[in-house]
Every structure is written in C-alpha cells, then in structure tokens.
Write an enzyme that holds these catalytic residues in place. Structure first.
Site, PDB file in Angstrom:
ATOM      1  N   ASP A  82     -27.122 -35.696 -80.078  1.00  0.00           N
ATOM      2  CA  ASP A  82     -26.087 -36.906 -80.122  1.00  0.00           C
ATOM      3  C   ASP A  82     -25.829 -37.921 -78.911  1.00  0.00           C
ATOM      4  O   ASP A  82     -25.282 -39.043 -79.057  1.00  0.00           O
ATOM      5  CB  ASP A  82     -24.614 -36.553 -80.846  1.00  0.00           C
ATOM      6  CG  ASP A  82     -24.794 -36.130 -82.453  1.00  0.00           C
ATOM      7  OD1 ASP A  82     -25.743 -36.417 -83.059  1.00  0.00           O
ATOM      8  OD2 ASP A  82     -23.646 -35.621 -82.617  1.00  0.00           O
ATOM      9  N   TYR A 134     -20.401 -37.855 -88.819  1.00  0.00           N
ATOM     10  CA  TYR A 134     -19.560 -36.743 -88.061  1.00  0.00           C
ATOM     11  C   TYR A 134     -18.432 -37.410 -87.302  1.00  0.00           C
ATOM     12  O   TYR A 134     -19.154 -38.268 -86.382  1.00  0.00           O
ATOM     13  CB  TYR A 134     -20.164 -35.605 -87.434  1.00  0.00           C
ATOM     14  CG  TYR A 134     -20.335 -34.349 -88.147  1.00  0.00           C
ATOM     15  CD1 TYR A 134     -19.139 -33.794 -88.915  1.00  0.00           C
ATOM     16  CD2 TYR A 134     -21.766 -33.779 -88.271  1.00  0.00           C
ATOM     17  CE1 TYR A 134     -19.656 -32.774 -89.644  1.00  0.00           C
ATOM     18  CE2 TYR A 134     -21.848 -32.661 -88.883  1.00  0.00           C
ATOM     19  CZ  TYR A 134     -20.745 -32.342 -89.838  1.00  0.00           C
ATOM     20  OH  TYR A 134     -20.955 -30.976 -90.511  1.00  0.00           O
ATOM     21  N   HIS A 174     -23.852 -26.258 -84.968  1.00  0.00           N
ATOM     22  CA  HIS A 174     -23.400 -27.338 -83.927  1.00  0.00           C
ATOM     23  C   HIS A 174     -23.139 -26.572 -82.727  1.00  0.00           C
ATOM     24  O   HIS A 174     -22.360 -25.453 -82.501  1.00  0.00           O
ATOM     25  CB  HIS A 174     -21.876 -27.725 -84.414  1.00  0.00           C
ATOM     26  CG  HIS A 174     -21.728 -28.570 -85.476  1.00  0.00           C
ATOM     27  ND1 HIS A 174     -22.059 -29.919 -85.609  1.00  0.00           N
ATOM     28  CD2 HIS A 174     -21.391 -28.188 -86.949  1.00  0.00           C
ATOM     29  CE1 HIS A 174     -21.929 -30.318 -86.799  1.00  0.00           C
ATOM     30  NE2 HIS A 174     -21.374 -29.474 -87.669  1.00  0.00           N
ATOM     31  N   ASP A 191     -17.883 -27.227 -63.331  1.00  0.00           N
ATOM     32  CA  ASP A 191     -18.174 -27.094 -62.068  1.00  0.00           C
ATOM     33  C   ASP A 191     -17.057 -26.502 -61.459  1.00  0.00           C
ATOM     34  O   ASP A 191     -16.171 -27.340 -60.723  1.00  0.00           O
ATOM     35  CB  ASP A 191     -18.816 -28.325 -61.240  1.00  0.00           C
ATOM     36  CG  ASP A 191     -19.225 -28.275 -59.728  1.00  0.00           C
ATOM     37  OD1 ASP A 191     -18.724 -27.031 -59.129  1.00  0.00           O
ATOM     38  OD2 ASP A 191     -19.730 -29.013 -59.085  1.00  0.00           O
ATOM     39  N   ASP A 197     -14.670 -24.703 -58.908  1.00  0.00           N
ATOM     40  CA  ASP A 197     -14.306 -24.560 -57.316  1.00  0.00           C
ATOM     41  C   ASP A 197     -13.204 -24.043 -57.131  1.00  0.00           C
ATOM     42  O   ASP A 197     -12.019 -24.441 -57.026  1.00  0.00           O
ATOM     43  CB  ASP A 197     -14.282 -26.059 -56.768  1.00  0.00           C
ATOM     44  CG  ASP A 197     -15.707 -26.654 -56.471  1.00  0.00           C
ATOM     45  OD1 ASP A 197     -16.604 -26.027 -56.706  1.00  0.00           O
ATOM     46  OD2 ASP A 197     -15.706 -27.819 -56.066  1.00  0.00           O
ATOM     47  N   GLU A 226     -25.634 -11.604 -60.359  1.00  0.00           N
ATOM     48  CA  GLU A 226     -26.205 -12.023 -58.938  1.00  0.00           C
ATOM     49  C   GLU A 226     -27.424 -12.958 -58.967  1.00  0.00           C
ATOM     50  O   GLU A 226     -27.996 -13.662 -57.862  1.00  0.00           O
ATOM     51  CB  GLU A 226     -27.052 -10.596 -58.139  1.00  0.00           C
ATOM     52  CG  GLU A 226     -25.931  -9.659 -58.019  1.00  0.00           C
ATOM     53  CD  GLU A 226     -26.198  -8.535 -57.456  1.00  0.00           C
ATOM     54  OE1 GLU A 226     -27.517  -8.022 -57.589  1.00  0.00           O
ATOM     55  OE2 GLU A 226     -25.547  -7.896 -56.800  1.00  0.00           O
ATOM     56  N   GLU A 256     -32.487 -18.417 -59.864  1.00  0.00           N
ATOM     57  CA  GLU A 256     -32.306 -18.175 -58.630  1.00  0.00           C
ATOM     58  C   GLU A 256     -31.115 -17.371 -58.174  1.00  0.00           C
ATOM     59  O   GLU A 256     -30.172 -17.151 -58.857  1.00  0.00           O
ATOM     60  CB  GLU A 256     -31.961 -19.574 -58.009  1.00  0.00           C
ATOM     61  CG  GLU A 256     -33.243 -20.245 -57.835  1.00  0.00           C
ATOM     62  CD  GLU A 256     -32.809 -21.795 -57.263  1.00  0.00           C
ATOM     63  OE1 GLU A 256     -32.811 -22.171 -56.134  1.00  0.00           O
ATOM     64  OE2 GLU A 256     -32.444 -22.829 -58.343  1.00  0.00           O
ATOM     65  N   HIS A 295     -22.168 -23.831 -88.882  1.00  0.00           N
ATOM     66  CA  HIS A 295     -21.486 -24.397 -89.966  1.00  0.00           C
ATOM     67  C   HIS A 295     -22.052 -24.002 -91.510  1.00  0.00           C
ATOM     68  O   HIS A 295     -23.337 -24.560 -91.570  1.00  0.00           O
ATOM     69  CB  HIS A 295     -21.499 -26.029 -89.806  1.00  0.00           C
ATOM     70  CG  HIS A 295     -20.453 -26.493 -90.583  1.00  0.00           C
ATOM     71  ND1 HIS A 295     -20.273 -28.011 -90.438  1.00  0.00           N
ATOM     72  CD2 HIS A 295     -19.737 -26.214 -91.658  1.00  0.00           C
ATOM     73  CE1 HIS A 295     -19.109 -28.395 -91.315  1.00  0.00           C
ATOM     74  NE2 HIS A 295     -18.827 -27.369 -91.946  1.00  0.00           N
TER      75      HIS A 295
HETATM   76 CU   LIG Z   1     -21.240 -29.354 -89.665  1.00  0.00          CU
END
Ligand SMILES: [Cu+2]
Ligand SMILES: *[C@@H]1O[C@H](CO)[C@@H](O)[C@H](O)[C@H]1NC(C)=O
Ligand SMILES: *[C@@H]1O[C@H](CO)[C@@H](O)[C@H](O)[C@H]1NC(C)=O
Ligand SMILES: *[C@@H]1O[C@H](CO)[C@@H](O)[C@H](O)[C@H]1NC(C)=O
Ligand SMILES: *[C@@H]1O[C@H](CO)[C@@H](O)[C@H](O)[C@H]1NC(C)=O
Ligand SMILES: *[C@@H]1O[C@H](CO)[C@@H](O)[C@H](O)[C@H]1NC(C)=O
Ligand SMILES: *[C@@H]1O[C@H](CO)[C@@H](O)[C@H](O)[C@H]1NC(C)=O
Ligand SMILES: *[C@@H]1O[C@H](CO)[C@@H](O)[C@H](O)[C@H]1NC(C)=O
Length: 863
Positions: A392, A473, A528, A535, A537, A579, A679, A715
C-alpha cells in the site's frame, strides 16, 4: 468514601445535564473555549524539526529549479498523457542520522543540510522510468543547490525502476469495451452489463484489471467484473465470477502510449475457456452450469438507520477534556512534550506519520519509529484472488490519509493537524488528517487495596493517530505513549474486505481459501503484514539485542536434602545475545524476552537500561507472512517473512522497503534481504576471530541497531466482516516496554489518582497499609481531622520528592495529581462536534486500487 465519588459525580452530572437538557438548537449558548487558549502560547521545540516536509515556498522553488535543470526533458507540471515527463512527487529527503545527532545533542553543531527528494516519471524507449533524485542543499536561493541521482538508500544500486506500464485511460477503455462486447453473456449470467452512461448504476458492471508481469517481464492482466456498489462503494465484495486475461502485445513499432492488448482465456465457474468463442458456445450448450449471482443489496449497507433496540435512543458515554490538554504541542515544529516524553513527528506520502527523537525523562529511547510498508497478500481459487497482493505504500499511506471525523476518529477535544502533499506540480492539502490526544482508559494503571486503604492510579495515555484509506480498507494507525515510558504501535483495519466470487461448485476448492459469507461471496483468506521500523537508541545509540529466555531446568540445591533428595524441576533465566543481523519469530509460549539494552548505561541497581519488544494487545500474536517465498512478492517484501529483525543502522539503509517495489518485485529498489544480510552486531573490540563468512564489511560497528517489526493479522474474514471489518478485533500491536530503564516505575510522578484512607482502629491486624500500622498499640485514629504522616523515604530524590516536603495523609480521599473539582463546563461541541460546519473536505481522492492515482497511472485525458 463519599469524597471519592465526587470527581465522578461532577463528571457524570455535567454529562447528564448536557445530554438531557441541551438540544442541538442551543448548542452555541456555551462559549466554546478554544482549546488552544488554555495552553501556554510560548511552547516551542528546542530545535527545528529536521524531518519536516517541504513548505509550499520550498516546494515551489524546487519545482522551478527542476524545470530549468531538466529543461531538456520538457517537464510538464501537470501530466496529461502517458508520454509526458513529469515530477510525480516532491518531498523532503530525510536527513542522515549521522548529521542529525550532532545537531540534536550539541549546541554548536549546525542543522543538517536540507534536501528535497523528487520522483521523476520519464518515458525512455517506450518504457516508464521512475527515478529518485536529491535536490539540495536547500534553499535553492542559496545558489548551491544541485540535482543528483538518489542512489544511496537503495540496495539495488540503482535510483530508478523501468517498467512497461499501460496508459490507465486506454486500459480502462479497453476493458470497458471488452466487457461491453460481452454484454450478451453478462446479461445472461449476471443480469447486468457495462453501462458507460451510468457506470455506477445498480445494474452496471465495472471491469477491474489486475496488472502483473510474467517471469519474462511480460505485462498481462486478469480482468474481473464487479458490481459497483452503488450505495457504499462496496465493489470489493461484489466480484462477479467472470474473468478474462489480456496480454500486452509486444509490438516495438507501436506508439508506446497505446499499448495494444490481446484477449486471452476466459474463466467461469472453475472452467478455463481458450477464447471468447468457446466461452460463448459453452453457455449455449444444454447443461451449462450457471452460478448464482453476487447481487448488491441492503446486505452491503454500512449503516442501519432504522433499528431502535432499547438504549439506542440515548447517545453513548464518551470522553471529555473540559480543562484542556496536559501535553504541550508546538504545531509549527510538530513537537510534543507530555509527562517526560518528548518527540517530533512528520509525515511522508508513501508511509504516513512517523515519530522522531523520542526521549523519556531526558533520556533517548528511539531515534525513529515509522511505518515502512503495509502489505495484504491473498490466496484463492480463481485467477484474481490467487494472484492478488497489495503493497500500500505504492498507493501512499500518507497520500491516502484523509480527514479524520472529529468526535469519532479521535475525541472532539483532540488537536488536529493538516498535511500537505506536493504531487503532480500541485500542493494538495489534507486537512485534519493527524490527531493528537490524551485519553483515560477504562482500566487503571495500578491499584491496591489494604485493610485500611485503597489506592488507584488512572491510566492516561497519549495517542498520535491517522487513518489511511487505501481502496477498500481503512487503517487506523496509532503511536501510543504511556506514563511509565512504554510506547505502543497499534494498527486497526476496517472498511470492506476484498472478497472473492463463491461459485458454490463442488469441483472447486473454494473452502480452502475462506468461508462462504453471502449468496456468492467468499471471504477470501489473506495476510496483513504491516512493517514498522524502530531505530532504538536506549540511553544512547550503542545498544545490544538479547533474547532472555525463561527455561526449564533441573537443579540440586544445597538446602534441599534430606527433605528433597533429587534435583528440583524448576526454571531459570538464560541470556542469548543476538550477535548477527537476523530475523526472529515471536517465541513459543512467550518463552523469551526480546530486549534491547544500552551497551554501557546502567540503572541504580547495576542492571543495563533496556526496553522489551513484545507482541502487544490485539487478536493473537502479530504475524509474519504465511506464504513461503511468495510467487507474487518475490524480493519486494522479504521483511514480511519473519516477525522481527535486528540490523545495523546505516545512513545507506534508511528504509526497509520502497513504494516502487510493488511494480518490480523481481529486482526491487530495496531488497530487504540485502539489509538483513547477517552482518555481525558485535562491538568492534569484541569481534571474534572465528568470523566465518565475513566478507570484510565495515568493522567499525558502533552498536547502533535498528529493529523492524510487523503488526497485522492472518485475516480469515467471516460473516461478521460484512459489511465492514471491525476494529476491535482487527487490532494488533507491538509494545516497547521499559525493562530496568529507570530505577523504579516512573509513572508515579505523573499519574493522577486517589488514595482512600479508611477509618480504622489501629489494632486491626492483618495487612495494615499506611499509616498507623497494624497490630499496634490500639489507639483510635478514626478522627477525620487527624492528619497522618506518610513515612519518610530514604530514596527521596530519585522519585522526585524533596526531603522535608512529605505529603500528609488524612482519613478520606487523598488525591495525587489533580482531580476534577470544578471548571467542568463542556459545550455540546466537545461531545458532538458540528460536522456539517467543521468537516473541511468536499470529497476524498480514494484510490480504486488500480494503478490510477499512483505514479504508474498518473495522467489524465488529453484536454
Ligand atoms: Cu483483511
Ligand atoms: C522536447 O520538446 C522539443 C520541442 O517540441 C522536442 O524537439 C524534443 O524532442 C523534446 N524532448 C523530449 C525529451 O521529449
Ligand atoms: C484516474 O484518476 C483521475 C483522478 O482521480 C480521474 O480523474 C480519472 O478519471 C481516473 N481515470 C481512470 C481511467 O479511472
Ligand atoms: C475508447 O475506445 C473507443 C473504441 O472502443 C475509441 O473510439 C475511443 O477513442 C477510446 N477513448 C479513449 C479515451 O481512448
Ligand atoms: C468490441 O467490438 C468492437 C466491434 O466489433 C470492436 O471494434 C472492438 O475492438 C471490440 N473491443 C474489444 C476490446 O475487443
Ligand atoms: C504493431 O504496431 C503497428 C503500428 O501501430 C501496427 O501497424 C501493427 O499492425 C502492429 N502489429 C501487431 C502485431 O499488432
Ligand atoms: C524462491 O523462489 C524462487 C523462484 O521460484 C527460487 O528461484 C528460489 O530459489 C526460492 N528461494 C527459496 C529460498 O526458496
Ligand atoms: C547521507 O549519507 C549517504 C550515505 O553515506 C551519503 O551518500 C549522502 O551524501 C548523505 N547525505 C547528505 C545530505 O550528506
């Protein structure tokens, strides 16, 4: 005791008074207190919002600059034809974190350079090219701006995708004409036909093509007929069970703006017909099996205006905020401060609202929390549903975040903010499409009852909300902040499901893919999976991710013999550091805690400061995609294959998905599997020598990690999804919960509540509560006037209580925070906003989920 009820009584009385005695006519008798007037006018963000979208003037300057810089491309500002070159979207390029951090955390550092991001739609060799360009540094007037290909955020190493895409106008025209030509068949089988004069009439049909590329990159479509859903736009639950394939004709001499189509097979009731003649002939055969039609009717209506069950004559209770909000909002910089939380927010066209630089009580928690992609992957027993998926962000979660309904989508008292989109050479304003509000839950944050007291704390939280309506939706997307420092991402879906035709044919395998939920409608199983980036911190950028497992174990304890001779079967904790970059799934039996710890910051007890990531409240655990190695998605959404990912943070990997992945799944701009590519996540000093498989990538990893996670659901719609999916059961969330982040629950300093100190005799015994103690000398302390002293606290300062300023408890209600006492004066507007006056949108540009409205279909008929 009676004092405790006072707040509620006032609240309740005001509500009764308003609802019973004041009709709509005299709603304006109350002077509506402008919510802003109760706020400090001077509240300003400490720094500029570096994630903010381009202002109108900025965008205008960039348009003009690009028109000159790209003069040879004959850029048209408003595209009129598929062959035009035009600037599809323009918005701010999100700055690099490595440039933002110095700015946020030092007074010396300059603001990061501001750049714009332009998507150019260009025709080259008969193909559409969508390419990303960075324009900056801004302002253009500084004379330093230049245009450079924007390549660094993409794992593909390219800044463009090239796709053979049809002119939406001509493909719609073609499919309409095709459907018209078979109106003898549609009238015979469906009692309806395509009617260009009245395309949305009750006996009209729509032809909806789903574009796909085969393995050789060849474009084809399956076209399905739908009834239009003339009342509520319910076309996605009105599929008609006739399908045909059309193939783009590979004709290099043809004008590219007029892709030619060949009509291929037809499909009806489980049978593939080689061509139209075969199909037509088969219908005339005796014994041809017609399926029952999927007719529109009251069953698709979204409202029942007529029913009057007991109780419907009264409006329901709702939340009010008579004394104004307790948060502070800098509307210009989109910066919020609320009980220790501080954050910025912004919005982008592809992914909607994002939150930045989230701090709690002055400490860092997250640099960014943002949606990345919202996917729906279908499965089915027909040519449409079996090949259907949507990414979407291609249609635009922000582009399709329309105006909220005040008093319904969000409380009437919420703050509403606008967004603007710079698309197609214009600035489009989406009014009131983000809201911010505090809400007090129906359940408490904490409570405790003792023999002589009861203490209760209200659970008030802060929500930043938007709703993206992508075709059928409506996704309600919340970022929720709690008084203890917890942060929740919660998405709820409503609107119409995308159903499949149910042929009631024993030869078909329809029940493998959903339930029959109407005469000829299958509920159409789909997943869905909605991706977010966090991120984290935690108390700084250097973090470690660990799995803290609760494991069964057999242990012998020195104190057990002789009574217990054998080992005890018990359980213990075991920590597994993560790790390497990896995908994780939610653990079985919730037997592991996924924790992100600060690498070096500890709380008072010597424990690492952390946050736990947990699949939160909703219906079931948050999912990943059931389909393995999806034939449809290929490399476009590898993020969907696991529940949670932890990866290194890099300026070159700001996002886990790109909207154009939708049209180039084989070789997408961002292939997530190249972001989560194993990594190591060890601090450089810790890197062990047994680095097998390490191909000499960056060794100087600083410990800054990023988590990607999903919300959503498997769903399996059922009869209760008609007419619309319901939000209370479609909800799913992921929570970030402080885990040893502070020394004690930080909500105590912020929460509002009451401690009821009961009349009691001191010799009551039992669990005494405070003060006076239980089992003591028997002196009677029942007098209401008598003040009782809260015990002194050794740890006074940590919990924000100055020494020598102890609160004195008295018998009765002891409020903390501020209870309602007076000033409860709520205008009707606050309960039922005047929508006829306040709702600003005249219409909504809702996408039909064809490519029209996206870059791939963004042109209009020739004037
Ligand atoms: Cu649905
Ligand atoms: C731009 O327009 C000029 C004049 O019509 C034409 O000669 C040139 O080929 C066009 N360039 C492009 C890239 O369409
Ligand atoms: C595409 O969308 C535009 C803008 O909403 C609309 O005017 C146009 O009719 C649509 N075209 C088709 C073929 O649906
Ligand atoms: C649509 O197709 C008809 C023929 O079926 C053609 O006459 C007409 O020009 C087409 N319209 C557009 C806008 O392409
Ligand atoms: C529909 O029929 C007309 C008349 O026979 C023909 O010209 C046109 O190409 C047909 N359209 C399609 C899409 O097959
Ligand atoms: C290819 O396009 C040219 C020019 O429009 C047309 O003359 C020719 O008939 C087309 N060939 C095929 C195979 O459709
Ligand atoms: C995924 O599917 C593709 C195409 O069918 C295949 O080439 C690839 O090996 C598959 N990968 C995995 C991991 O199954
Ligand atoms: C952001 O980081 C990328 C990758 O290091 C770099 O190529 C780009 O120039 C940086 N952007 C700015 C505005 O400095």
């Amino acid at each position: 005791m009676c004092l405790s009820g006072l707040g509620f009584l006032v609240f309740f009385a005001a509500f009764l008074f308003l609802s019973a005695d004041r009709g709509r006519e005299n709603r304006f008798e109350f002077n509506h207190v402008e919510p802003t007037s109760t706020r400090p006018v001077s509240f300003t963000a400490p720094k500029a919002n570096v994630w903010a979208d381009l202002g109108v003037d900025e965008a205008d300057e960039v348009y003009n600059f690009l028109a000159k810089d790209w003069a040879d491309l004959n850029i048209t500002r408003t595209p009129r034809h598929v062959s035009d070159n035009f600037i599809y979207t323009l918005e701010a390029l999100q700055p690099n974190k490595s440039d933002v951090l110095p700015y946020l955390w030092s007074d010396q550092a300059a603001a990061p350079q501001r750049w714009a991001k332009a998507v150019l739609s260009q025709r080259l060799d008969g193909k559409s090219h969508y390419s990303y360009h960075a324009v900056g540094p801004l302002p253009v007037s500084s004379g330093k701006a230049r245009v450079v290909p924007l390549t660094y955020p993409f794992t593909s190493g390219r800044n463009y995708i090239a796709k053979d895409l049809p002119d939406l106008v001509s493909i719609m025209n073609f499919t309409q004409s095709l459907a018209e030509n078979v109106s003898d068949i549609t009238v015979e089988l469906l009692g309806a036909k395509v009617d260009r004069e009245d395309p949305k009439g009750p006996d009209s049909l729509l032809a909806f093509p789903r574009l796909t590329w085969d393995d050789a990159g060849h474009l084809f479509c399956w076209v399905q007929l739908f009834r239009p859903g003339y009342n509520s736009g319910a076309n996605s639950i009105l599929p008609q069970g006739i399908y045909t394939r059309i193939d783009a004709v590979d004709n290099s001499t043809a004008l590219d703006e007029a892709i030619e189509w060949n009509v291929g097979e037809w499909f009806y009731n489980g049978v593939v017909y080689e061509n139209l003649d075969d199909f037509r002939a088969a219908i005339k055969e005796p014994g041809f099996h017609k399926t029952p039609p999927n007719l529109d009717g009251p069953w698709t209506d979204t409202e029942d205006f007529k029913s009057h069950p007991d109780g419907r004559e009264l409006p329901p209770p709702i939340s009010i905020q008579p004394l104004g909000p307790r948060y502070k909002l800098d509307r210009k910089e989109r910066y919020v401060s609320w009980f220790g939380f501080e954050f910025y927010f912004a919005s982008t066209q592809a992914t909607g609202v994002s939150v930045h630089d989230i701090r709690f009580k002055g400490e860092r928690v997250m640099y960014e929390l943002s949606l990345q992609e919202a996917m729906a992957h279908y499965a089915g027993d027909d040519p449409m549903a079996s090949g259907q998926e949507f990414l979407d962000s291609f249609f635009g979660m922000g582009t399709n975040a329309f105006e909220l309904v005040p008093g319904y989508d969000c409380p009437g008292y919420a703050d509403y903010l606008d967004s603007s989109l710079h698309r197609l050479g214009n600035m489009e304003r989406l009014p009131n499409n983000i809201c911010l509000f505090e809400f007090t839950s129906d359940y408490l944050l904490s409570r405790h009852t003792t023999q002589t007291s009861v203490t209760v704390s209200r659970n008030t939280f802060l929500t930043l909300r938007s709703v993206s309506t992508v075709g059928n939706y409506d996704y309600t997307i919340d970022y929720i902040f709690y008084l203890d420092g917890a942060i929740e991402v919660k998405v709820r879906a409503s609107g119409y499901i995308f159903g499949a035709f149910y042929a009631r044919n024993a030869e078909k395998n329809e029940d493998e893919y959903g339930h029959r939920i109407h005469d000829a409608l299958s509920s159409s199983l789909h997943d869905h999976v909605i991706s977010f980036k966090a991120d984290l911190d935690i108390a700084g950028t250097a973090n470690d991710m660990v799995r803290l497992a609760v494991e069964p174990v057999a242990k012998a304890y020195t104190w057990d013999p002789p009574n217990v001779k054998q080992e005890r079967n018990t359980m213990h904790l075991r920590e597994y550091p993560v790790e390497r970059e990896a995908g994780l799934d939610w653990p079985k039996n919730a037997g592991e805690f996924y924790l992100v710890y600060s690498r070096d910051q500890k709380n008072k007890w010597g424990e690492r400061k952390g946050y736990r990531i947990v699949s939160g409240t909703g219906i079931g655990n948050t999912p990943h995609l059931t389909v393995l190695n999806s034939t449809l998605l290929e490399n476009a959404a590898r993020w969907a294959e696991r529940d949670l990912w932890v990866v290194r943070r890099k300026d070159t990997e700001p996002r886990g998905a790109d909207p154009f992945n939708y049209i180039d799944p084989t070789d997408p701009l961002i292939d997530f599997s190249r972001i989560a590519d194993g990594e190591d996540l060890l601090h450089h000093q810790e890197i062990r020598d047994d680095r097998e498989g390490d191909d000499g990538k960056e060794e100087d990893y600083d410990g800054d990690l990023v988590v990607y996670f999903n919300v959503g659901s498997h769903h399996i719609p059922h009869s209760g999804d008609l007419p619309n999916t319901l939000m209370h059961t479609s909800a799913s969330s992921v929570l970030f919960v402080p885990h040893n982040f502070a020394d004690r629950d930080p909500s105590r300093a912020s929460v509002q509540g009451v401690r009821l100190q009961l009349r009691h005799k001191r010799d009551g015994g039992g669990f005494p509560g405070q003060p006076g103690g239980g089992g003591g000398g028997g002196d009677d302390r029942s007098s209401e006037e008598e003040e009782l002293r809260l015990r002194g606290r050794g740890d006074g300062e940590e919990i924000g209580r100055r020494k020598g300023s102890h609160h004195k408890l008295r018998t009765g209600a002891n409020y903390f925070g501020t209870p309602y006492r007076d000033g409860v004066n709520v205008p009707l507007e606050a309960l039922e906003p005047d929508l006829e006056k306040d709702y600003r949108s005249g219409s909504h540009r809702v996408t039909d989920l064809s490519f029209n409205g996206t870059a791939a279909g963004m042109w209009f008929k020739r004037p």
